[in-house]
Scaffold this motif. Structure first.
Motif, PDB file in Angstrom:
ATOM      1  N   ALA A 249       1.458 -38.284   4.469  1.00 53.78           N
ATOM      2  CA  ALA A 249       0.302 -38.286   5.366  1.00 53.78           C
ATOM      3  C   ALA A 249       0.649 -37.640   6.708  1.00 53.78           C
ATOM      4  O   ALA A 249      -0.152 -36.886   7.281  1.00 53.78           O
ATOM      5  CB  ALA A 249      -0.200 -39.715   5.589  1.00 53.78           C
TER       6      ALA A 249
ATOM      7  N   HIS B  44      -0.976 -34.220   8.312  1.00 52.10           N
ATOM      8  CA  HIS B  44      -1.536 -34.217   9.664  1.00 52.10           C
ATOM      9  C   HIS B  44      -0.922 -33.114  10.515  1.00 52.10           C
ATOM     10  O   HIS B  44      -1.642 -32.296  11.111  1.00 52.10           O
ATOM     11  CB  HIS B  44      -1.301 -35.581  10.317  1.00 52.10           C
ATOM     12  CG  HIS B  44      -1.629 -35.609  11.780  1.00 52.10           C
ATOM     13  ND1 HIS B  44      -2.926 -35.600  12.251  1.00 52.10           N
ATOM     14  CD2 HIS B  44      -0.820 -35.617  12.884  1.00 52.10           C
ATOM     15  CE1 HIS B  44      -2.913 -35.619  13.573  1.00 52.10           C
ATOM     16  NE2 HIS B  44      -1.651 -35.627  13.977  1.00 52.10           N
TER      17      HIS B  44
ATOM     18  N   GLU C 202      -3.798 -30.309  10.597  1.00 49.91           N
ATOM     19  CA  GLU C 202      -4.806 -30.751  11.549  1.00 49.91           C
ATOM     20  C   GLU C 202      -4.776 -29.858  12.786  1.00 49.91           C
ATOM     21  O   GLU C 202      -3.745 -29.738  13.443  1.00 49.91           O
ATOM     22  CB  GLU C 202      -4.568 -32.202  11.962  1.00 49.91           C
ATOM     23  CG  GLU C 202      -4.933 -33.217  10.896  1.00 49.91           C
ATOM     24  CD  GLU C 202      -6.429 -33.277  10.644  1.00 49.91           C
ATOM     25  OE1 GLU C 202      -7.212 -33.067  11.588  1.00 49.91           O
ATOM     26  OE2 GLU C 202      -6.810 -33.512   9.478  1.00 49.91           O
TER      27      GLU C 202
ATOM     28  N   SER D  73      -4.281 -39.679   2.515  1.00 51.07           N
ATOM     29  CA  SER D  73      -5.191 -38.909   3.372  1.00 51.07           C
ATOM     30  C   SER D  73      -6.441 -38.459   2.604  1.00 51.07           C
ATOM     31  O   SER D  73      -6.888 -37.315   2.733  1.00 51.07           O
ATOM     32  CB  SER D  73      -4.462 -37.709   3.990  1.00 51.07           C
ATOM     33  OG  SER D  73      -3.393 -38.142   4.801  1.00 51.07           O
TER      34      SER D  73
END
Length: 400
Positions: free
Chosen positions: A155, A159, A163, A204
Motif C-alpha cells: 500500500a 501511494h 499518488e 488499496s
C-alpha cells in the motif's frame, strides 16, 4: 557444429544442474559467508572481488531483495535453516531501521551499518522489495505479522509511486510531465509475489490480480509502440514521445525483464493476448539491445539511433543478462520457437563466459563492451543477491 539449445532434452538437464549448482554451491555461499552482518543484522552488499567489505553502509532495498530471495528459496527449493536465518536477519534489519518517522513512513534507501538513516530517494522501490520480503517470510514461517507488513508495504508503494504529490518529481511536471515504466513493471512483480504468497488480499482497493491487470494495460497502452518496434522507458502522460535525451533513452534489459513479468502472468492466466504482448516486447528489445559485434546486451540505446548521453551506454551489466536468460527461456517454453532457444543459448553462453569469477566465486557486475571487467567488486548498493540468484532459481524451476 552448432551449440546445443533448449530443444535438446540432454541440454536442458545439463542447464538445470548448472543453474542449481551455481546457485547453491557458489552464489549463496559467497553472500552468506561474506555479506551477512552478524553484529547488527541484515546484509552488507559492498564487497570486493574476494568478499572483503568495501563499505559498511547498507542498502535498505537490498535488505528486502535478499530477504525475499532467502525466504523464497527456503519455502520453494529446500528448507535450509541458514537460508531462513538470513531472511529473518535481513527483514529484521529492515523492520528496525528502514522506515522514516518524519516523512510519512517512506522507507530509506541507505543507512549506516548499525541502521542510522543516510539517504532517502524519490522512488519507492524500497517499499516494493520490503513487501515481497515480508510476503515470502510470511509463507516461510506462517507469520501473520509478516503478512500484514507485506500488505502495508505494498500500500505504501502504491501511494508513493502513483499518488500525485506523494513524492517530489525529478523533473518539474508543470514544465515537462513524464511517466516512467519502472513503477508499473515493478508493480506487476510485487503484486505477483503477494498473490503467490498471501492470496488475493485486497490492498488499496484492488486485489493483486486487479493491480496486475491495471499495470499491464497501462504499459500496453502508453509505453509499447508497435509501429516503432519499441518499449519506451519514459513517455508523456498521454503516451506520446518526449524528444529529449531522457525521453529517447531505452533500456533493453529493463524492457526484457518487463517482458517476462508479462509472459509469466500470461502463462498463469492462459491469456494469449498478454503472451503475444510479452513476446513482441522481447522480440523488438532484443533486436535493439544485442551487440552483434562483441555479444551481450547494451545498457542503453537511443530510440532513433542517436548518441546516448550516459557514458556507460555500451557497457555490459550483469542484471540485464540475467533477465534475458529468464525471458528467452520463458518465451521458448511458451512457444517452442527455435529462435528463442537460440537467443537463450546466445545470452547464456556469453554471460557464463564473461561474468563469473572462477577464482573467488560470484559474478562481476560491470563489464566493458568487449566483456572484460570494468571493476572487480562483487557488490555495491545496487548489486547483491537478487538478480543472479533469482535467475538461477527460476530457470531451474522452469526446467524441472
Amino acid at each position: 557444429m552448432s551449440s546445443p539449445t533448449l530443444a535438446d532434452p540432454d541440454h536442458r538437464a545439463h542447464l538445470r544442474e548448472l543453474y542449481r549448482r551455481t546457485l547453491t554451491d557458489d552464489i549463496l555461499p559467497f553472500w552468506l559467508r561474506h555479506g551477512l552482518d552478524h553484529e547488527h543484522g541484515g546484509i552488507i552488499t559492498s564487497l570486493d572481488r574476494d568478499g572483503r567489505i568495501l563499505d559498511t553502509d547498507k542498502s535498505i532495498w537490498f535488505q528486502g531483495r535478499a530477504g525475499w530471495m532467502f525466504a523464497t528459496l527456503y519455502h520453494s527449493l529446500e528448507p535450509r535453516q541458514e537460508w531462513l536465518d538470513a531472511a529473518i536477519s535481513c527483514v529484521g534489519f529492515l523492520d528496525r531501521h528502514g522506515y522514516s518517522v518524519d516523512d510519512r513512513g517512506k522507507m530509506y534507501f541507505t543507512t549506516t551499518r548499525d541502521g542510522q538513516p543516510l539517504r532517502m530517494r524519490r522512488y519507492a522501490f524500497s517499499e516494493s522489495f520490503a513487501a515481497i520480503a515480508h510476503a515470502a517470510l510470511a509463507r516461510a514461517t506462517g507469520s501473520d505479522a509478516a503478512a500484514s507488513a507485506a500488505e502495508r508495504d505494498f500500500a505504501s508503494y502504491l501511494h508513493h509511486a502513483f499518488e500525485p504529490g506523494a513524492v517530489t518529481p525529478k523533473v518539474n511536471p508543470k514544465t515537462r510531465p513524464m511517466l516512467g515504466i519502472g513503477p508499473l513493471m515493478i508493480g506487476i512483480a510485487t503484486a505477483q509475489e503477494l498473490r503467490a504468497n498471501l492470496g488475493e488480499t485486497v490492498v488499496s482497493g484492488r486485489t493483486p490480480t486487479e493491480w496486475i491487470e491495471h499495470f499491464i494495460s497501462t504499459i500496453e497502452q502508453l509505453f509499447f509502440k508497435p509501429n516503432l518496434a519499441v518499449l519506451m522507458e519514459t513517455v508523456a502522460p498521454d503516451g506520446s514521445l518526449i524528444d529529449h535525451f531522457d525521453g529517447r533513452t531505452l533500456n533493453p534489459g529493463h524492457a526484457i525483464e518487463c517482458a517476462w513479468f508479462i509472459l509469466h502472468e500470461a502463462d498463469l492466466r492462459k491469456n494469449d493476448g498478454w503472451k503475444q504482448l510479452g513476446l513482441r516486447i522481447l522480440d523488438c528489445m532484443w533486436e535493439r539491445g544485442w551487440d552483434e559485434e562483441h555479444g551481450g546486451l547494451f545498457y542503453f540505446r537511443d530510440l532513433h539511433g542517436l548518441p546516448v548521453q550516459e557514458y556507460w551506454h555500451d557497457m555490459k551489466f550483469w542484471w540485464p543478462h540475467c533477465e534475458a536468460i529468464i525471458a528467452t527461456m520463458m518465451a521458448w517454453q511458451a512457444t517452442g520457437d527455435a529462435k528463442y532457444a537460440r537467443w537463450h543459448q546466445q545470452v547464456h553462453d556469453w554471460s557464463f563466459a564473461h561474468f563469473p569469477d572462477a577464482e573467488h566465486g560470484e559474478w562481476y557486475g560491470y563489464l566493458h563492451r568487449d566483456g572484460t571487467p570494468s571493476v572487480r567488486l562483487k557488490g555495491n548498493l545496487w548489486k547483491g543477491p537478487f538478480h543472479l540468484p533469482r535467475m538461477l532459481w527460476l530457470c531451474g524451476e522452469m526446467l524441472e
